[in-house]
Design an enzyme around this catalytic site. Sequence first.
Site, short mmCIF file in Angstrom:
data_model
loop_
_atom_site.label_atom_id
_atom_site.label_comp_id
_atom_site.label_asym_id
_atom_site.label_seq_id
_atom_site.Cartn_x
_atom_site.Cartn_y
_atom_site.Cartn_z
N HIS A 256 0.71 4.26 -2.70
CA HIS A 256 0.48 5.66 -2.33
C HIS A 256 1.66 6.55 -2.71
CE1 HIS A 256 -3.02 5.15 0.76
NE2 HIS A 256 -3.14 4.32 -0.28
N ASN B 19 -3.16 8.63 4.13
CA ASN B 19 -1.92 8.03 4.63
C ASN B 19 -1.83 7.94 6.15
OD1 ASN B 19 -0.82 7.64 2.05
ND2 ASN B 19 -0.02 9.73 1.98
N ARG C 89 0.84 -1.21 0.00
CA ARG C 89 0.00 0.00 0.00
C ARG C 89 0.88 1.25 0.00
NH1 ARG C 89 -3.23 2.35 4.83
NH2 ARG C 89 -4.74 3.74 3.84
N HIS D 156 -6.13 -5.90 -2.33
CA HIS D 156 -7.01 -5.93 -1.16
C HIS D 156 -7.29 -7.37 -0.69
CE1 HIS D 156 -8.90 -1.70 -2.07
NE2 HIS D 156 -7.63 -1.65 -1.71
#
Length: 365
Positions: free
Chosen positions: A105, A132, A101, A230
Amino acid sequence: MISYYKIDPPLLLYILSLFSDTKPESIEKQDRGSYSIKTMKLLHVMAAFAAMFLMGMFVSSDGQLQMNFYAKSCPKAEKIISDHIEKHIHNGPSLAAPLIRMHFHDCFVRGCDGSVLINSTSGNAEKDAPPNLTLRGFGFVERIKTILEAECSRTVSCADIIALTARDAVVATGGPWWSVPTGRRDGRISNLTEASNNIPPPTSNFTTLQRLFANQGLNLKDLVLLSGAHTIGVSHCSSMNTRLYNFSTTVKQDPALDSEYAANLKANKCKSLNDNTTILEMDPGSRKSFDLSYYRLVLKRRGLFQSDSALTTNSATLKMINDLVNGSEEKFYKAFAKSMEKMGRVKVKTGSAGVIRTVCSVAGS
């Protein structure tokens, strides 16, 4: 040998005129209307320079990424990273999801330049943006950086550490492997607003997802495949509470969410709109396995986020999900790997662009 007469002279004249003050009509011609050998040689030399110039204009900045970039400058770099992960991942197997992740990001804001790691004394860095606030793994990445600085100072970028760590952590927990060409350099700008505007929030509808992915050069196939991450990891009630209690001014509960699943979440997990701490599995019952279970849940209207549900509202992405579910896990792994490789090249800084930060959390290091 190249024949000078096989390339259209008027085109060469035009190219020449772009890169000099010479006008096409002023080029020497022989009496019969043909160009002299001397003139044609000049034209081809100028055309070659023009071609090289144009190629330089259009070559992507990721062209300098390459496999084993540190083979000479820091030959142990990639092994140091993988060894550190192998040594510590058993103590925190849930860390794989946050690390992938983090990579996601990072790449969605100013490209994959490690800017997500930078601390701010004024609370306006990417770390401070709402998407975040629940990121984990910063200390883990910094420890790897410290080891690499001791091995070969000012050589391995924080951006490359994020990319390699994300891959190796997923592999260490039984997930897919993908190629990670290296050579990224670090940025020194980290902005809260840019993170808020570019990272797809879990409340995204399909239009928002498509736009934010397209901004990074990623298509609908990449959207579906990268959402597959996910399948591992957890989130918090704060990321989906509105789906249960405050979906819109007219509807309290998101009608796209399976009612039985919603009732279970309300009874056992997110018991109020203000619950910001309870942890939720993104792929209940299979959160430690990198598999197709996530997509099956999405088709059953049991994707945790509104952004998961949004993937079924478009005919093209819905078909992709069905194809994945009806295919093999191996096929999913290969496709996921390609999209991860593609994302890892988004707007990278290479060559003389960017810097090599010595401390990943400090912009000016």
